[in-house]
Design an enzyme around this catalytic site. Sequence first.
Site, short mmCIF file in Angstrom:
data_model
loop_
_atom_site.label_atom_id
_atom_site.label_comp_id
_atom_site.label_asym_id
_atom_site.label_seq_id
_atom_site.Cartn_x
_atom_site.Cartn_y
_atom_site.Cartn_z
N SER A 22 0.83 -1.20 0.00
CA SER A 22 0.00 0.00 0.00
C SER A 22 0.86 1.25 0.00
O SER A 22 0.64 2.18 -0.79
CB SER A 22 -0.93 0.01 1.22
OG SER A 22 -1.85 -1.06 1.17
N ARG A 45 0.61 8.34 5.50
CA ARG A 45 -0.36 7.69 6.39
C ARG A 45 -1.76 8.27 6.22
O ARG A 45 -2.76 7.54 6.27
CB ARG A 45 0.09 7.85 7.85
CG ARG A 45 1.29 7.02 8.24
CD ARG A 45 0.85 5.65 8.68
NE ARG A 45 2.00 4.81 9.01
CZ ARG A 45 1.89 3.58 9.44
NH1 ARG A 45 0.71 3.04 9.61
NH2 ARG A 45 2.97 2.86 9.71
N HIS A 48 -3.20 6.97 3.01
CA HIS A 48 -3.57 5.57 3.22
C HIS A 48 -4.91 5.47 3.96
O HIS A 48 -5.78 4.67 3.60
CB HIS A 48 -2.46 4.87 4.02
CG HIS A 48 -2.72 3.43 4.29
ND1 HIS A 48 -3.12 2.97 5.54
CD2 HIS A 48 -2.64 2.33 3.50
CE1 HIS A 48 -3.27 1.67 5.50
NE2 HIS A 48 -2.99 1.24 4.28
#
Length: 215
Positions: A22, A45, A48
């Site tokens: 990812s 982050r 994501h």
Amino acid sequence: MTSRPTTPRRYETDAAAIYARSFSIIRAEADLARFTPEEEVVAVRMIHAAGMVGLEHHIRFTPDLALAARAALRAGGAILCDAHMVAKGITRSRLPAGNTVICTLNDDGVAETARALATTRSAAALELWRPHLAGAVVAIGNAPTALFHLLDMLKDPACPRPAAIIGCPVGFVGAAESKAELWETAPVPSLIVEGRLGGSAITAAAVNALAGQPE
């Protein structure tokens, strides 16, 4: 009827591999060039958590945010959250100093304070933050009224100063405006997602990234 044999579905089941892949995809597809290494970890982050390459174009850091927030967390500063979804999304095992995570939304007296101040419970709950504000990391991911109220509190020189504000409330009423005011005034090091975008998952992801070791 005879059942036909099915071919087993193939998909990745290794959690570490899923995370690694990812982040690899995000770094390949997102435009991360303008971020410092400390900021990039946080931005990745957040992307994501949102599942949205392109979010990076709306993420804004004041120059000192990443370092100030990390230092505050290492020093044991509290993490003050406007919503329980933000608080629940913070991974306690990542916190470097066993930091206290505080959400006062449902505490005693908040509803009464909201009525007295003619505001939302999310905003009124911040009045209970005052004993914890000094040196804290603020994480607002849900309520624009909470961010507006915090900015009003910080206009008072006597109000304790947090170390950093992650201001990412989401929505159609007040979200863009509250974040714009935070960005323009920047009373302390700050992080925002411009416009209507934001939310609890993105905000908690930013805290988790700042709490962990740079990748």
